[in-house]
Design a protein around this motif. Structure first.
Motif, PDB file in Angstrom:
ATOM      1  N   GLU A 259      43.695 108.729 -52.987  1.00 12.11           N
ATOM      2  CA  GLU A 259      43.928 110.062 -52.448  1.00 12.11           C
ATOM      3  C   GLU A 259      45.305 110.194 -51.797  1.00 12.11           C
ATOM      4  OE1 GLU A 259      42.660 113.581 -52.802  1.00 12.11           O
ATOM      5  OE2 GLU A 259      41.097 112.077 -53.175  1.00 12.11           O
TER       6      GLU A 259
ATOM      7  N   ARG B 192      34.961 118.228 -41.470  1.00 13.20           N
ATOM      8  CA  ARG B 192      34.412 119.488 -41.961  1.00 13.20           C
ATOM      9  C   ARG B 192      32.884 119.466 -41.959  1.00 13.20           C
ATOM     10  NH1 ARG B 192      32.087 123.069 -42.773  1.00 13.20           N
ATOM     11  NH2 ARG B 192      32.296 124.888 -44.141  1.00 13.20           N
TER      12      ARG B 192
ATOM     13  N   GLY C  74      33.240 103.701 -58.732  1.00 13.45           N
ATOM     14  CA  GLY C  74      33.668 104.658 -57.710  1.00 13.45           C
ATOM     15  C   GLY C  74      33.340 106.099 -57.998  1.00 13.45           C
TER      16      GLY C  74
ATOM     17  N   VAL D  43      38.208 114.160 -58.538  1.00 10.81           N
ATOM     18  CA  VAL D  43      37.593 115.065 -57.559  1.00 10.81           C
ATOM     19  C   VAL D  43      38.495 114.981 -56.331  1.00 10.81           C
ATOM     20  CG1 VAL D  43      35.543 115.612 -56.221  1.00 10.81           C
ATOM     21  CG2 VAL D  43      35.314 114.506 -58.467  1.00 10.81           C
ATOM     22  N   ALA D  44      39.444 115.870 -56.258  1.00 10.62           N
ATOM     23  CA  ALA D  44      40.462 115.761 -55.211  1.00 10.62           C
ATOM     24  C   ALA D  44      39.884 116.161 -53.864  1.00 10.62           C
ATOM     25  CB  ALA D  44      41.654 116.640 -55.556  1.00 10.62           C
ATOM     26  N   TYR D  45      40.351 115.498 -52.816  1.00  8.34           N
ATOM     27  CA  TYR D  45      39.999 115.912 -51.456  1.00  8.34           C
ATOM     28  C   TYR D  45      40.590 117.307 -51.234  1.00  8.34           C
ATOM     29  CZ  TYR D  45      39.331 115.498 -46.407  1.00  8.34           C
ATOM     30  OH  TYR D  45      38.926 115.683 -45.112  1.00  8.34           O
TER      31      TYR D  45
ATOM     32  N   PRO E 202      40.037 121.469 -45.847  1.00  8.27           N
ATOM     33  CA  PRO E 202      38.569 121.500 -45.781  1.00  8.27           C
ATOM     34  C   PRO E 202      38.050 122.545 -44.792  1.00  8.27           C
ATOM     35  CG  PRO E 202      39.365 119.241 -45.701  1.00  8.27           C
ATOM     36  CD  PRO E 202      40.571 120.123 -45.592  1.00  8.27           C
TER      37      PRO E 202
ATOM     38  N   TRP F 290      32.276 123.290 -49.465  1.00  5.58           N
ATOM     39  CA  TRP F 290      32.429 121.934 -48.928  1.00  5.58           C
ATOM     40  C   TRP F 290      31.303 121.033 -49.453  1.00  5.58           C
ATOM     41  CZ3 TRP F 290      35.657 118.549 -47.275  1.00  5.58           C
ATOM     42  CH2 TRP F 290      35.224 117.412 -46.577  1.00  5.58           C
TER      43      TRP F 290
ATOM     44  N   TYR G 147      31.969 119.829 -52.829  1.00  6.28           N
ATOM     45  CA  TYR G 147      32.885 118.683 -52.856  1.00  6.28           C
ATOM     46  C   TYR G 147      32.167 117.395 -52.441  1.00  6.28           C
ATOM     47  CZ  TYR G 147      36.114 115.221 -51.139  1.00  6.28           C
ATOM     48  OH  TYR G 147      36.739 114.028 -50.903  1.00  6.28           O
ATOM     49  N   VAL G 148      31.328 117.489 -51.419  1.00  2.00           N
ATOM     50  CA  VAL G 148      30.720 116.260 -50.872  1.00  2.00           C
ATOM     51  C   VAL G 148      29.600 115.744 -51.764  1.00  2.00           C
ATOM     52  CG1 VAL G 148      29.462 115.274 -48.913  1.00  2.00           C
ATOM     53  CG2 VAL G 148      31.330 116.895 -48.511  1.00  2.00           C
ATOM     54  N   PHE G 149      28.756 116.639 -52.241  1.00  2.00           N
ATOM     55  CA  PHE G 149      27.504 116.197 -52.842  1.00  2.00           C
ATOM     56  C   PHE G 149      27.393 116.397 -54.350  1.00  2.00           C
ATOM     57  CE2 PHE G 149      26.313 117.504 -48.435  1.00  2.00           C
ATOM     58  CZ  PHE G 149      26.033 116.247 -47.943  1.00  2.00           C
TER      59      PHE G 149
ATOM     60  N   ARG H 198      36.194 106.616 -61.604  1.00  2.00           N
ATOM     61  CA  ARG H 198      37.072 105.706 -60.879  1.00  2.00           C
ATOM     62  C   ARG H 198      36.401 104.343 -60.789  1.00  2.00           C
ATOM     63  NH1 ARG H 198      38.631 108.544 -55.427  1.00  2.00           N
ATOM     64  NH2 ARG H 198      36.593 107.638 -55.078  1.00  2.00           N
TER      65      ARG H 198
ATOM     66  N   MET I 106      46.184 105.185 -61.454  1.00  2.00           N
ATOM     67  CA  MET I 106      45.956 106.374 -60.640  1.00  2.00           C
ATOM     68  C   MET I 106      47.063 107.423 -60.823  1.00  2.00           C
ATOM     69  SD  MET I 106      43.086 105.672 -59.324  1.00  2.00           S
ATOM     70  CE  MET I 106      42.986 107.269 -58.551  1.00  2.00           C
TER      71      MET I 106
END
Ligand SMILES: [Zn+2]
Lengths: 953, 92
Positions: free
Chosen positions: A700, A846, B20, B25-27, B31, B39, B42-44, B56, B84
């Protein structure tokens, strides 16, 4: 010489007689025999009784496909579930027949097992004619070749036949081939080695049996068996084929054998399996057995050929020997008890047997055709298709790095097998970009030409219509019959996989090598589907049974998992520490004195820490050095609190969360320099946290200039704890100013301690005045001994993880992973203070704002005090609101996460995660203790010195 | 046991690697500006396709470097690996 052992045939060593015991009776055989061949040589056919019906069962085959002859070997070490056909005979062997189940040894196995790793260009499985030709062709090009074979000597089917190659006995060609292979430096030939699993990318597992055949003479220094882990660029599967029977009534009677197996016993072991034989076949191959047996002096009463027309060439050979051939006939059943005495023969008209007649015999040879041994090919991902002419499944897809050769792909004639092997090797070499070297291909003797195709016949209709199929055995080991298959399809099952589970056919040690396809054929007939459409059941590894001991190899006992020890380990051992496993670390749990149990020792250790001074080996703490211009930035993004504001020389406690906001680790962060930090992790979490940090850094934020290095093993850490710890430190570090103003809480200093360079931290995991002294691992013993000596007058006490836990729990310090379970936020732990409000973002931030994380009834970490002060709550105990458990569902409020006896509180106490716990302080809840419910009072998690008065001494 | 080609070390046994999850899936950029639902996505939430899937992997037991791989989830075949900082290659 017995009636059944021929003086002039076979490859057994007649100069080495061997005595053995089977089912309590003594027998004699020869070196080179299998247990099965030796029993047959003694006229013993029945080896056991069947698992369900107790029917007499005999030896049916000459290899691992035998479904019957399961034995228990007793000497030199008990081993269950071996097939008599694969047990090599040795002097003093004691074995007995098994009805389906064996008995494991009760004493530990003294043998050693091992693993070998080998890479090669071409792996050839099977040293029969196809495999040998393949190996020779590949090896002559200079390729690195491994040739495996499950038998004691190479040759495959040639060991049991009389064929010629290049105008001399085939086995002379085999011998020359093996000698040539042995002479090549890049070639390895492994006998007694069974490839049992084919996995991805040319990865093959094989079991080598190194000493089993030596019995009592096995040298102790050799591993008994070893698993070869082979990685091949190309694999040639020359695994041969298994003959299958035809199923008829009472086909399980001892004396009933596969035709080619009887031929193998004759040629390879010099054993005549009986005196008067009937041969029942659906194809040409069994004629050779009839002719060979007749030539060896057996009376062959008749060849019963189910085909309307017998093959002319073979019929002539039979006529020459006075063997009657009845074409268009079948065997419908047998008479006898412990041995077949009569075969029932009937003409087959329109698929129905007509009037039966009996033919006396003590040997009934059967051949229903041949199943290519496609197991490994199928495991490798190859597709199979049904070959109508063979009545068998054959490889049908092309795999890039796998080639099937010879009988394994349905090529049953010797000339075809030899040609196949050469072509397979050429394909492999072409794939590897290697030119094929020259050489003359071997030339076999001419085979009988036949115009008669094999007939596919799974079963002969049962003359007993009332109990049809009840004694027609499909899987002899499982005692599963034609009637069982029909019951399965009658119950509506269509898939061969379902029928397998319903009937258990193909689930025994032999994995249905002779029965699987017959079962499929029966299902197809019964549901009027094409067998091609039904397919086969899945061929799973292992091909033949492999013991767990062999799979485990050396990874047993203390080698099962790496053991990590600190530089102080030997001192702890000498001090009589009781150890516990923390991850892979061996950590002292407590240091009992004479007569002490854990509770007493821990109370004493705790008292020393709270009242005077105590010390612990904390070297296992994970330590990660973070270095680079962006080191502070990385830590700011990963910790919930601010780390960039930390000054050099200072230490800060920090918590890391996942993106979901749940705490994943905590520890301290020392700033060593502007661009250098050293952080600690929970002992068991060190590798995980390093991975976690690397993941963010590499995936990242590759723009951050930071490097991470694990330094856990570079530093030994001793925690020096208690009100007198400062006095002890002053004694061993005379140049270090240890007073509170010079060396305040949460700072670190470099100093000479006990004469060695050290980093000393003022941090405390107990609430007491405490120091953590870090030295090079080489200096750990010096430090430890110096501290012990300096603290002697204060009664300095070594303590272990149990006391550490009590001390930290009394202060309400959670252990991530014990008091949390991946669903707990820092706020749930009562640590909102560690979550920065200033930082615009950090991992997890967040998620704290999500509605779910705002709920008032989230589980909070609280203290619990049992009302009865000596009850120790079990960790994991559930907490409920009512003193009586009502009908289910019972509402659980939470659970106990840590529970100890406290010397300081003079009571037991616990930490717990409780729904809305912080709003329940002072309330009474109930905890399960065994079958009882006991009242507990919810308390603040910090039960000892809540005002923090003891921290500075 | 499968061979996974590490872009730094070459083909190695799969046990050396750590999975991984989905790649690319970029941060999120900011946020705090996302809705709870975005959000949570993105997390789940992750794709779980049958067929080629960009993932990954980390060569944990060796060079410890993260890289991306396109793997067929039905056959396990690794169709491509890329570092990467390399663009996702086109696989058929
Ligand atoms: Zn690598």
């Amino acid at each position: 010489m017995s009636l059944y052992r021929l003086p002039d045939r076979g490859r057994v060593d007649r100069s080495t007689p061997v005595t053995f015991t089977y089912n309590g009776s003594p027998y004699t055989g020869y070196a080179g025999d299998t247990l099965a061949s030796a029993l047959l040589a003694n006229g013993v056919h029945q080896v056991t009784t069947s698992i369900k019906y107790g029917r007499p069962r005999g030896i049916m085959a000459a290899g691992p496909e035998d479904p019957n002859a399961l034995v228990q070997v007793e000497t030199p070490f008990p081993e269950p579930m071996l097939t008599a056909t694969t047990v090599e005979l040795y002097d003093g062997l004691v074995a007995s027949g098994l009805s389906g189940q064996g008995r494991l040894a009760t004493e530990p196995d003294p043998a050693r097992y091992d693993a070998m790793h080998q890479h090669c260009d071409v792996l050839v499985v099977g040293a029969g004619p196809a495999g040998l030709t393949a190996a020779l062709t590949a090896a002559r090009s200079g390729a690195r070749v491994v040739l495996l074979d499950d038998q004691p000597e190479a040759g495959g089917s040639l060991l049991g036949t009389t064929e010629l190659i290049d105008d001399r006995p085939a086995l002379e060609w085999v011998e020359a081939a093996v000698a040539e292979l042995d002479s090549l430096p890049e070639v390895r030939v492994l006998s007694r080695t069974t490839a049992f699993g084919f996995y991805d990318d040319g990865f093959v597992l094989a079991l080598e049996r190194r000493t089993d055949h030596l019995g009592f003479a096995a040298p102790e220094h050799l591993s008994r068996q070893r698993v070869w882990r082979l990685r091949a660029k190309h694999v040639v599967l020359a695994t041969g084929a298994h003959e299958r029977p035809v199923v008829f009534a009472d086909n399980d009677r001892p004396g009933t054998m596969l035709a080619a197996s009887a031929r193998t016993y004759l040629h390879r072991y010099g054993v005549r399996c009986g005196q008067r034989a009937v041969v029942f076949t659906t194809n040409d191959s069994a004629y050779q057995a009839a002719v060979d047996l007749a030539d060896a002096g057996l009376e062959v009463a008749a060849v019963i050929d189910a085909r309307p027309q017998s093959p002319a060439g073979w019929a002539a050979e039979c006529a020459e020997r006075g063997i009657e051939v009845r074409s268009g006939h079948v065997v419908t059943g047998t008479t006898g008890h412990e041995r077949v005495i009569r075969a029932h023969v009937a003409q087959l008209t329109d698929g129905r047997p007509q009037l039966r007649s009996g033919i006396g015999c003590d040997l009934l040879l059967v051949s229903g055709g041949w199943n290519p041994a496609v197991h490994l090919f199928s495991q490798a991902g190859g597709r199979l298709s049904y070959d109508d002419a063979l009545g068998a499944f054959v490889p049908s897809s092309s795999l890039e790095a796998v080639t099937v050769a010879g009988a394994a792909r349905g090529t049953f004639q010797l000339d075809g097998c030899l040609a196949d092997g050469g072509e397979a090797a050429q394909r492999a070499l072409a794939g590897l970009g290697r030119p094929t070297a020259g050489g003359t291909p071997p030339r076999p003797s001419a085979a009988h030409e036949s115009a008669e195709r094999p007939l596919t016949l799974w079963t002969v209709p049962d003359p007993d219509e009332q109990h049809a199929g009840a004694t027609q055995f499909v899987d002899l080991q499982r005692d599963a019959t034609v009637a069982d298959v029909l019951r399965a399809t009658g119950a509506g099952l269509r898939s061969v996989e379902h029928v397998k589970r319903y009937t258990t056919i193909g689930t025994a040690h032999d994995q249905g090598k002779t029965s699987g396809i017959i079962s499929s054929g029966l299902v197809a007939q019964s549901v009027r589907a094409g067998i091609a459409d039904l397919g086969t059941t899945t061929f799973r590894p292992p091909y033949t049974p492999v013991s767990f001991a062999a799979l485990a190899g050396r990874d047993r006992g203390h080698l099962h998992d790496p053991e990590r020890v600190t530089p102080l380990h030997l001192l702890h051992v000498a001090a009589g520490a009781d150890f516990e496993d923390v991850g892979q670390w061996k950590r002292p749990r407590y240091f009992p004195r004479a007569g002490e149990d854990m509770d007493t020792a821990v109370l004493r250790e705790c008292r020393a820490a709270r009242e005077s001074v105590a010390m612990m080996d904390a070297s296992t703490l994970g330590k990660i050095e973070v270095e680079g211009p962006d080191a502070a930035e990385l830590l700011d993004r990963l910790y919930t609190n601010l780390m960039s504001s930390l000054k050099v020389g200072f230490i800060r406690y920090g918590v890391m969360c996942g993106v979901d906001g749940m705490a994943i680790d905590d520890g301290t962060v020392m700033r060593l320099a502007d661009d250098r930090f050293l952080l600690t992790t929970t002992t068991g979490n060190a590798a995980k946290i390093l991975d976690w940090m690397e993941e963010w850094l590499q995936t990242e934020w590759p723009d951050l200039a930071v490097r991470l290095t694990s330094v856990t093993e570079q530093w030994a850490t001793v925690a020096l704890v208690g009100p007198r710890s400062r006095d002890v430190l002053a004694l061993v570090a005379p140049e270090l100013a240890v007073d509170n103003d010079s060396f305040p809480f949460m700072t670190w200093r470099e100093a000479m301690v006990a004469g060695v360079p050290a980093r000393v931290c003022r941090i405390s995991f107990s609430g007491e005045l405490a120091f953590e002294v870090n030295v090079s691992g080489w200096d750990a013993v010096t430090l430890w001994e110096a501290l012990l000596a300096a603290g002697e007058s204060y009664g300095i006490t070594a303590y272990g993880t149990e006391t550490m836990h009590v001390l930290r729990a009394e202060k309400g310090y959670p252990i991530i992973g014990q008091d949390t379970d991946g669903t707990v936020t820092p706020q749930d732990l009562g640590m909102s203070w560690v979550v920065s409000k200033k930082k615009p973002d950090f991992i997890g931030k967040r998620s704290f704002a999500r509605a779910e994380n705002q709920r008032a009834d989230r589980k909070h970490l609280v203290g619990l005090l049992p009302v009865q002060r000596d009850i120790l709550l079990p960790e994991g105990a559930q907490l409920v609101a009512d003193p009586q458990i009502g009908p289910p569902p019972v509402r659980m409020l939470g659970h106990v996460t840590s529970s100890y006896r406290s010397a300081a509180l003079e009571a037991t106490f616990a930490l717990a995660l409780v729904k809305g716990g912080r709003d329940r302080i002072g309330q009474t809840l109930y905890s399960t203790v065994g079958d009882e419910l006991v009242p507990v009072t919810v308390a603040e998690p910090v039960l000892y010195d809540p005002e923090g008065a003891r921290r500075d001494g | 046991m499968q061979l996974i080609p590490c872009p730094w070390c070459g083909p190695r046994d799969e046990v050396e690697f750590h999975y991984g999850g989905a790649a690319h899936v970029a941060y999120p950029e900011d946020p705090q500006s996302l809705t709870d639902e975005d959000w949570a996505r993105y997390v789940f939430f992750r794709d779980n396709p049958k067929g080629p899937f960009a993932e990954r992997w980390c060569h944990t037991a060796s060079c410890r470097r993260w890289f991306n791989a396109i793997r067929d989830t039905a056959t396990h075949q690794v169709l491509a690996v890329y570092r990467m900082d390399e663009a996702k290659p086109v696989t058929s």
